[in-house]
Motif scaffolding. Sequence first.
Motif, mmCIF file in Angstrom:
data_model
loop_
_atom_site.group_PDB
_atom_site.id
_atom_site.type_symbol
_atom_site.label_atom_id
_atom_site.label_comp_id
_atom_site.label_asym_id
_atom_site.label_seq_id
_atom_site.Cartn_x
_atom_site.Cartn_y
_atom_site.Cartn_z
ATOM 1 N N ILE A 50 0.836 -1.201 0.000
ATOM 2 C CA ILE A 50 0.000 0.000 0.000
ATOM 3 C C ILE A 50 0.871 1.251 0.000
ATOM 4 O O ILE A 50 0.607 2.200 -0.747
ATOM 5 C CB ILE A 50 -0.980 -0.010 1.192
ATOM 6 N N GLU A 51 1.928 1.260 0.805
ATOM 7 C CA GLU A 51 2.813 2.424 0.857
ATOM 8 C C GLU A 51 3.445 2.691 -0.509
ATOM 9 O O GLU A 51 3.518 3.846 -0.952
ATOM 10 C CB GLU A 51 3.888 2.232 1.923
ATOM 11 N N ALA A 52 3.889 1.653 -1.183
ATOM 12 C CA ALA A 52 4.494 1.825 -2.516
ATOM 13 C C ALA A 52 3.465 2.353 -3.513
ATOM 14 O O ALA A 52 3.765 3.245 -4.322
ATOM 15 C CB ALA A 52 5.073 0.503 -3.000
ATOM 16 N N LEU A 53 2.259 1.830 -3.452
ATOM 17 C CA LEU A 53 1.201 2.290 -4.358
ATOM 18 C C LEU A 53 0.798 3.732 -4.048
ATOM 19 O O LEU A 53 0.527 4.514 -4.962
ATOM 20 C CB LEU A 53 -0.010 1.366 -4.282
ATOM 21 N N GLN A 54 0.758 4.093 -2.766
ATOM 22 C CA GLN A 54 0.446 5.465 -2.384
ATOM 23 C C GLN A 54 1.479 6.426 -2.959
ATOM 24 O O GLN A 54 1.125 7.500 -3.462
ATOM 25 C CB GLN A 54 0.398 5.611 -0.861
ATOM 26 N N LYS A 55 2.755 6.047 -2.909
ATOM 27 C CA LYS A 55 3.816 6.880 -3.487
ATOM 28 C C LYS A 55 3.657 7.001 -4.992
ATOM 29 O O LYS A 55 3.823 8.074 -5.564
ATOM 30 C CB LYS A 55 5.198 6.307 -3.133
ATOM 31 N N GLN A 56 3.326 5.882 -5.638
ATOM 32 C CA GLN A 56 3.132 5.883 -7.087
ATOM 33 C C GLN A 56 1.971 6.805 -7.467
ATOM 34 O O GLN A 56 2.077 7.592 -8.403
ATOM 35 C CB GLN A 56 2.874 4.466 -7.582
ATOM 36 N N LEU A 67 -4.316 3.448 -9.341
ATOM 37 C CA LEU A 67 -5.436 3.666 -8.425
ATOM 38 C C LEU A 67 -6.264 2.395 -8.239
ATOM 39 O O LEU A 67 -6.670 2.075 -7.111
ATOM 40 C CB LEU A 67 -6.318 4.807 -8.931
ATOM 41 N N VAL A 68 -6.515 1.669 -9.323
ATOM 42 C CA VAL A 68 -7.263 0.410 -9.211
ATOM 43 C C VAL A 68 -6.484 -0.578 -8.343
ATOM 44 O O VAL A 68 -7.052 -1.239 -7.466
ATOM 45 C CB VAL A 68 -7.555 -0.193 -10.607
ATOM 46 N N THR A 69 -5.197 -0.666 -8.564
ATOM 47 C CA THR A 69 -4.370 -1.579 -7.772
ATOM 48 C C THR A 69 -4.366 -1.162 -6.302
ATOM 49 O O THR A 69 -4.457 -2.014 -5.406
ATOM 50 C CB THR A 69 -2.936 -1.627 -8.336
ATOM 51 N N LEU A 70 -4.296 0.150 -6.043
ATOM 52 C CA LEU A 70 -4.322 0.648 -4.662
ATOM 53 C C LEU A 70 -5.681 0.368 -4.011
ATOM 54 O O LEU A 70 -5.747 -0.111 -2.872
ATOM 55 C CB LEU A 70 -4.018 2.148 -4.628
ATOM 56 N N ALA A 71 -6.756 0.644 -4.715
ATOM 57 C CA ALA A 71 -8.097 0.380 -4.170
ATOM 58 C C ALA A 71 -8.261 -1.100 -3.838
ATOM 59 O O ALA A 71 -8.802 -1.458 -2.788
ATOM 60 C CB ALA A 71 -9.171 0.834 -5.161
ATOM 61 N N THR A 72 -7.769 -1.948 -4.718
ATOM 62 C CA THR A 72 -7.833 -3.395 -4.500
ATOM 63 C C THR A 72 -6.987 -3.795 -3.289
ATOM 64 O O THR A 72 -7.413 -4.630 -2.478
ATOM 65 C CB THR A 72 -7.375 -4.142 -5.766
ATOM 66 N N THR A 86 -10.637 5.718 -2.707
ATOM 67 C CA THR A 86 -9.823 5.502 -3.911
ATOM 68 C C THR A 86 -10.715 5.164 -5.099
ATOM 69 O O THR A 86 -10.500 5.681 -6.209
ATOM 70 C CB THR A 86 -8.772 4.402 -3.661
ATOM 71 N N TRP A 87 -11.716 4.314 -4.907
ATOM 72 C CA TRP A 87 -12.648 4.027 -6.009
ATOM 73 C C TRP A 87 -13.362 5.306 -6.444
ATOM 74 O O TRP A 87 -13.601 5.512 -7.639
ATOM 75 C CB TRP A 87 -13.662 2.952 -5.612
ATOM 76 N N ASN A 88 -13.689 6.174 -5.492
ATOM 77 C CA ASN A 88 -14.324 7.448 -5.845
ATOM 78 C C ASN A 88 -13.398 8.323 -6.681
ATOM 79 O O ASN A 88 -13.857 9.036 -7.581
ATOM 80 C CB ASN A 88 -14.804 8.190 -4.597
ATOM 81 N N LYS A 89 -12.097 8.291 -6.394
ATOM 82 C CA LYS A 89 -11.142 9.029 -7.238
ATOM 83 C C LYS A 89 -11.172 8.489 -8.665
ATOM 84 O O LYS A 89 -11.087 9.248 -9.628
ATOM 85 C CB LYS A 89 -9.719 8.912 -6.666
ATOM 86 N N ILE A 90 -11.296 7.191 -8.788
ATOM 87 C CA ILE A 90 -11.346 6.568 -10.115
ATOM 88 C C ILE A 90 -12.598 7.016 -10.860
ATOM 89 O O ILE A 90 -12.551 7.348 -12.040
ATOM 90 C CB ILE A 90 -11.259 5.034 -10.004
ATOM 91 N N THR A 91 -13.733 7.063 -10.160
ATOM 92 C CA THR A 91 -14.965 7.487 -10.832
ATOM 93 C C THR A 91 -14.911 8.958 -11.218
ATOM 94 O O THR A 91 -15.585 9.370 -12.164
ATOM 95 C CB THR A 91 -16.225 7.211 -9.988
ATOM 96 N N ALA A 92 -14.128 9.750 -10.512
ATOM 97 C CA ALA A 92 -13.961 11.156 -10.902
ATOM 98 C C ALA A 92 -13.170 11.265 -12.208
ATOM 99 O O ALA A 92 -13.422 12.148 -13.026
ATOM 100 C CB ALA A 92 -13.262 11.939 -9.790
#
Length: 185
Positions: A50-56, A67-72, A86-92
């Motif tokens: 999660i930390e690596a994905l947050q940085k990405q 974002l999909v990978t992070l939400a998952t 995170t899913w809401n960010k994707i829908t935006a």
Amino acid sequence: MKTEMKSLMFGLSLVAGSYLTAQTTPTTNDTVKMETTANATGTAVTNPTIEALQKQVATKPDDTQALVTLATAYQDAGDWNSAIATWNKITAIIPDWAPAYYSIGYANQSAKNNQGAKQAYEQYIAKVKPEEVEASKQNLGYAYFFIAFQDKDTDKEKAKQYIAKSLQYDGSNQDALALSKTLMN
């Protein structure tokens, strides 16, 4: 640009497709009343992935695949609030991408927010494009079932319509069949 968007959508559907199908495997009424032990307090969960994905995502906030990978990853860790955000960010970024709404529904349901889940599943149903219906039948069946289950005591006619749609998409769902029998009485 249109070709790039189609490629992105296809790629995202592959990334999320197997995960989203896996979300529908529990089919008992207990699923509707799902309880979670992970992150029931709303505390953010973190781990190296999660930390690596947050940085990405911090370096590329519009990277929908990240974002999909992070939400998952949040969902896998039981961090439902972070998953929903995170899913809401994707829908935006991709407002018409139906699987994100299904995932918002799933995460809300897992967080015991049935009203939020119902709203997200309704959006999911509305966002599924005609050419996506065949590949989305199981998820559509579950979304309709969940809404019917939620409405069975307050709007019996809507529940009957939704359970009929649920069975149209997934006629083997035993819980939907049982709810259908209950609603017909």
